[in-house]
Design a protein around this motif. Structure first.
Motif, PDB file in Angstrom:
ATOM      1  N   UNK A   1       0.958  -0.949  -0.006  1.00  0.00           N
ATOM      2  CA  UNK A   1       0.020  -0.084   0.062  1.00  0.00           C
ATOM      3  C   UNK A   1       1.007   1.235   0.146  1.00  0.00           C
ATOM      4  N   UNK A   2       1.881   1.365   0.843  1.00  0.00           N
ATOM      5  CA  UNK A   2       2.866   2.471   0.869  1.00  0.00           C
ATOM      6  C   UNK A   2       3.481   2.608  -0.538  1.00  0.00           C
ATOM      7  N   UNK A   3       4.205   1.797  -0.996  1.00  0.00           N
ATOM      8  CA  UNK A   3       4.747   1.530  -2.362  1.00  0.00           C
ATOM      9  C   UNK A   3       3.647   2.295  -3.215  1.00  0.00           C
TER      10      UNK A   3
ATOM     11  N   UNK B   1       3.262   5.991  -2.781  1.00  0.00           N
ATOM     12  CA  UNK B   1       4.315   6.725  -3.357  1.00  0.00           C
ATOM     13  C   UNK B   1       4.673   6.748  -4.437  1.00  0.00           C
ATOM     14  N   UNK B   2       4.552   5.625  -5.538  1.00  0.00           N
ATOM     15  CA  UNK B   2       4.827   5.517  -6.966  1.00  0.00           C
ATOM     16  C   UNK B   2       3.823   6.277  -7.559  1.00  0.00           C
ATOM     17  N   UNK B   3       2.613   6.041  -7.374  1.00  0.00           N
ATOM     18  CA  UNK B   3       1.501   6.573  -8.065  1.00  0.00           C
ATOM     19  C   UNK B   3       1.651   8.065  -8.379  1.00  0.00           C
ATOM     20  N   UNK B   4       1.757   8.891  -7.579  1.00  0.00           N
ATOM     21  CA  UNK B   4       2.148  10.264  -7.779  1.00  0.00           C
ATOM     22  C   UNK B   4       3.426  10.660  -8.645  1.00  0.00           C
ATOM     23  N   UNK B   5       4.500   9.996  -8.093  1.00  0.00           N
ATOM     24  CA  UNK B   5       5.780   9.946  -8.767  1.00  0.00           C
ATOM     25  C   UNK B   5       5.572   9.762 -10.389  1.00  0.00           C
ATOM     26  N   UNK B   6       4.972   8.707 -10.768  1.00  0.00           N
ATOM     27  CA  UNK B   6       4.541   8.276 -12.171  1.00  0.00           C
ATOM     28  C   UNK B   6       3.800   9.316 -12.778  1.00  0.00           C
ATOM     29  N   UNK B   7       2.931   9.916 -12.264  1.00  0.00           N
ATOM     30  CA  UNK B   7       1.989  10.959 -12.674  1.00  0.00           C
ATOM     31  C   UNK B   7       2.859  12.328 -12.936  1.00  0.00           C
ATOM     32  N   UNK B   8       3.757  12.664 -12.097  1.00  0.00           N
ATOM     33  CA  UNK B   8       4.645  13.488 -12.160  1.00  0.00           C
ATOM     34  C   UNK B   8       5.609  13.536 -13.569  1.00  0.00           C
ATOM     35  N   UNK B   9       6.278  12.141 -13.489  1.00  0.00           N
ATOM     36  CA  UNK B   9       6.901  11.927 -14.830  1.00  0.00           C
ATOM     37  C   UNK B   9       6.472  12.236 -15.997  1.00  0.00           C
TER      38      UNK B   9
END
Length: 71
Positions: A14-16, A19-27
């Motif tokens: 859940x934490x991964x 954290x990864x969903x917003x990072x992927x969206x930013x990229x």
């Protein structure tokens, strides 16, 4: 105590994900933005029966290209 022990294995995925969903969206924000409303580059390919196909033959018509790889 037992419910906390049951939730612990779920906490990491859940934490991964959180954290990864917003990072992927930013990229991916703005990817391809420079290609909007521009003509596609010239593309010539071969159909499954060996005939040559040119992207310009489909000008003004909807077209979906599916690029696949097998390795």
């Amino acid at each position: 105590m037992a419910p906390a022990r049951l939730l612990r294995p779920l906490l990491t995925p859940i934490l991964v994900f959180a954290l990864l969903l917003p990072l992927t969206a930013v990229l991916f924000v703005g990817c391809g933005g420079g290609l909007v409303d521009r003509a596609a580059p010239a593309f010539v390919g071969t159909s499954l029966d060996g005939a040559k196909l040119s992207l310009s033959e489909y000008r003004g018509k909807p077209l979906v290209l599916a690029f696949m790889a097998s390795w």
